[in-house]
Enzyme design. Structure first.
Site, PDB file in Angstrom:
ATOM      1  N   HIS A 147     -16.822  28.255  41.582  1.00 49.21           N
ATOM      2  CA  HIS A 147     -17.945  28.335  42.529  1.00 49.21           C
ATOM      3  C   HIS A 147     -17.962  29.703  43.211  1.00 49.21           C
ATOM      4  O   HIS A 147     -18.338  29.812  44.369  1.00 49.21           O
ATOM      5  CB  HIS A 147     -17.812  27.201  43.559  1.00 49.21           C
ATOM      6  CG  HIS A 147     -19.086  26.876  44.292  1.00 49.21           C
ATOM      7  ND1 HIS A 147     -20.308  26.777  43.667  1.00 49.21           N
ATOM      8  CD2 HIS A 147     -19.327  26.621  45.610  1.00 49.21           C
ATOM      9  CE1 HIS A 147     -21.226  26.458  44.558  1.00 49.21           C
ATOM     10  NE2 HIS A 147     -20.671  26.377  45.743  1.00 49.21           N
ATOM     11  N   HIS A 156     -20.295  17.828  48.723  1.00 48.84           N
ATOM     12  CA  HIS A 156     -19.351  18.857  49.162  1.00 48.84           C
ATOM     13  C   HIS A 156     -18.119  18.180  49.750  1.00 48.84           C
ATOM     14  O   HIS A 156     -18.247  17.251  50.552  1.00 48.84           O
ATOM     15  CB  HIS A 156     -19.993  19.763  50.205  1.00 48.84           C
ATOM     16  CG  HIS A 156     -21.214  20.475  49.708  1.00 48.84           C
ATOM     17  ND1 HIS A 156     -22.441  19.850  49.599  1.00 48.84           N
ATOM     18  CD2 HIS A 156     -21.391  21.745  49.270  1.00 48.84           C
ATOM     19  CE1 HIS A 156     -23.327  20.710  49.116  1.00 48.84           C
ATOM     20  NE2 HIS A 156     -22.715  21.869  48.912  1.00 48.84           N
ATOM     21  N   ASP A 163     -18.592  20.630  45.751  1.00 54.55           N
ATOM     22  CA  ASP A 163     -18.564  22.083  45.896  1.00 54.55           C
ATOM     23  C   ASP A 163     -17.818  22.512  47.156  1.00 54.55           C
ATOM     24  O   ASP A 163     -17.647  21.726  48.094  1.00 54.55           O
ATOM     25  CB  ASP A 163     -19.988  22.628  46.002  1.00 54.55           C
ATOM     26  CG  ASP A 163     -20.763  22.527  44.704  1.00 54.55           C
ATOM     27  OD1 ASP A 163     -20.243  21.949  43.737  1.00 54.55           O
ATOM     28  OD2 ASP A 163     -21.902  23.021  44.670  1.00 54.55           O
ATOM     29  N   ASP A 164     -17.411  23.782  47.163  1.00 56.78           N
ATOM     30  CA  ASP A 164     -16.939  24.523  48.348  1.00 56.78           C
ATOM     31  C   ASP A 164     -15.462  24.361  48.688  1.00 56.78           C
ATOM     32  O   ASP A 164     -14.938  25.137  49.483  1.00 56.78           O
ATOM     33  CB  ASP A 164     -17.760  24.184  49.601  1.00 56.78           C
ATOM     34  CG  ASP A 164     -19.205  24.621  49.496  1.00 56.78           C
ATOM     35  OD1 ASP A 164     -19.560  25.217  48.462  1.00 56.78           O
ATOM     36  OD2 ASP A 164     -19.976  24.352  50.427  1.00 56.78           O
ATOM     37  N   HIS A 196     -18.398  32.193  47.705  1.00 55.62           N
ATOM     38  CA  HIS A 196     -19.695  31.507  47.773  1.00 55.62           C
ATOM     39  C   HIS A 196     -20.845  32.513  47.822  1.00 55.62           C
ATOM     40  O   HIS A 196     -21.823  32.347  48.533  1.00 55.62           O
ATOM     41  CB  HIS A 196     -19.761  30.570  48.987  1.00 55.62           C
ATOM     42  CG  HIS A 196     -20.784  29.469  48.824  1.00 55.62           C
ATOM     43  ND1 HIS A 196     -22.108  29.622  49.156  1.00 55.62           N
ATOM     44  CD2 HIS A 196     -20.674  28.205  48.360  1.00 55.62           C
ATOM     45  CE1 HIS A 196     -22.763  28.502  48.919  1.00 55.62           C
ATOM     46  NE2 HIS A 196     -21.915  27.627  48.427  1.00 55.62           N
TER      47      HIS A 196
END
Length: 238
Positions: free
Chosen positions: A114, A205, A63-64, A118
């Site tokens: 995503h 991540h 993620d991210d 965020h």
């Protein structure tokens, strides 16, 4: 049921501690822990593992990102190991580093949404959240030429109506080592390997150097144990 009750009790205890904390930094840390507890309850209610008799499949997700340095290092390491992963990118980072997103797609990794910044879904920001999903889909599709179907909602908060409104499918996780709050790659790797099982979805991540280092350690160890790394759609639908 016992695990779920334990999680809820832990969350209630943390709320009590929060009332005694005076500094902003400490309060933020406790709030993050509360969110993790809520996610654990959500995951237990919504995920059921299935077994098969073929190869032991497992999915590793990130993620991210993308991050201009760490994601590049991760992609190189995954390529060397013949591993396909799933990346849930934010729209703002995809806009900044479209070349990395393109590389993910070209090398056979699955790319999901995503949100743009965020953002966590709440009762008050539903339309903003929806618009961020749409905007991020457009950014990713503009780079890869592929439709975006999968979304990882930040903190696991989701509205099932989006599945029909946007034709998107939420992907949560079953193993979360909380890598974002650790600078010990060996510890993160051990948390994952000790819990990993067939058909698990690992949450990591690619925006932190420690997480990337840990990810490659995890891949090496689980491959030694006979696991085959696949994208999330193979876990969810095969």
């Amino acid at each position: 049921m016992k695990r779920k009750v334990n999680v809820v009790m832990a969350v209630m205890t943390i709320y009590a501690l929060l009332s005694m904390l005076q500094t902003r930094d400490s309060a933020m840390k406790v709030k993050e822990t509360i969110a993790a507890g809520r996610e654990a309850v959500y995951r237990e209610e919504n995920y059921v593992k299935t077994k098969n008799t073929g190869n032991k499949k497992i999915a590793i997700t990130f993620d991210d990102g993308p991050h201009p340095q760490y994601t590049e290092q991760l992609l190189e390491g995954l390529k060397e190991r013949g591993v396909k992963a799933t990346f849930f990118v934010t729209g703002e980072h995809a806009e900044l580093h479209p070349d990395i997103v393109a590389k993910m797609s070209e090398e056979g990794h699955l790319i999901g949404n995503h949100t743009y910044s965020h953002i966590q879904l709440s009762e008050r920001n539903r339309e903003e959240f929806k618009n961020q999903l749409i905007k991020t889909n457009e950014i990713i599709s503009g780079i890869t030429g592929k439709e975006v179907i999968y979304v990882r909602p930040p903190y696991g908060t989701w509205d099932k109506k989006f599945e029909t409104e946007l034709n998107m499918f939420p992907v949560l996780w079953t193993v979360d080592p909380l890598d974002w709050c650790s600078d010990n790659a060996a510890c993160v790797a051990e948390r994952v390997v000790s819990k990993a099982d067939e058909n698990d979805i690992i949450l990591l991540h690619d925006y932190y150097e420690t997480s990337v280092t840990a990810a490659l350690k995890i891949v090496d160890r689980l491959q030694e144990e006979g696991y085959e790394f696949v994208t999330v759609e193979e876990i969810l639908f095969d």
